[in-house]
Design a protein around this motif. Structure first.
Motif: not given
Length: 211
Positions: A116-117, A119, A169, A198
């Protein structure tokens, strides 16, 4: 039989089916993946395929990795990503074989795993969707955590309490995504819906475990 490939998320778009309905899809650059090691129950205790995806310079790879990919003939062009795909039976492929996106078919269901992205460090309102405190009548803690413990019993903050910290992440898997398009000549796989990560991120596409 279970199967899987390594790919790269390109982004989202939309297509129309034969009835004219709009379908949101994620485009994945899936494969070709070279078999590095074929693992069997007799030799390794479980069945799996170790796959390589992409390319990188040999001078940027450790000797351990170069030795691992030598059996597949990739010591001069080692793969950028190496992942293992668990199988429910011993594989028929051997080191050096190449798997392409056409191992998947339209209307098949897959699970897609990605990172995941990131943050960064976030507070509880964004990280855990806390409501926060009131903004009127003297409220002075609009985006703070608030009370987190008990004074008398047990007299401590319980483990696992939602707190501020690093967000994103991490590896996440989206399950039961329907394959709506396979384009072998372009190495593209189109799945219905969104996947983690992403654009440009590495993903792993496996057969759905719940279908």
């Amino acid at each position: 039989m279970k199967k899987g490939l390594i790919g790269k998320k390109l982004g989202m778009t939309q297509i129309f089916n034969e009835k004219g309905a709009l379908i949101p899809v994620t485009v994945i650059d899936c494969g070709p993946c070279t078999v590095i090691t074929a693992k069997t129950v007799e030799k390794d205790g479980y069945s799996a395929l170790q796959l390589g995806f992409g390319k990188r310079k040999a001078k940027n790879v450790s000797k351990a990795v170069l030795g691992n990919v030598k059996a597949a003939g990739l010591e001069n062009n080692p793969p950028e990503v190496i992942k293992e795909i668990r199988l429910d039976a011993d594989p028929t492929q051997k080191a050096g074989d190449v798997l392409n996106v056409d191992i998947f078919a339209v209307d098949e269901f897959v699970d897609v795993s990605g990172t995941t992205k990131g943050r960064g460090f976030q507070g509880v309102v964004k990280r855990w969707r806390f409501a926060g405190g009131r903004e009127t009548h003297g409220g002075a803690w609009t985006r703070r955590t608030g009370s987190i413990g008990m004074c008398e019993k047990p007299g401590k903050v319980m483990k696992g309490h939602p707190m501020p910290g690093h967000m994103g992440s991490v590896t996440r898997t989206t399950q039961n995504l329907k394959v709506v398009g396979v384009r072998p000549e372009e190495h593209l796989l189109l799945v219905k819906g969104a996947i983690p990560g992403a654009n440009g991120g590495v993903v792993c596409v496996r057969s759905a475990v719940k279908k």
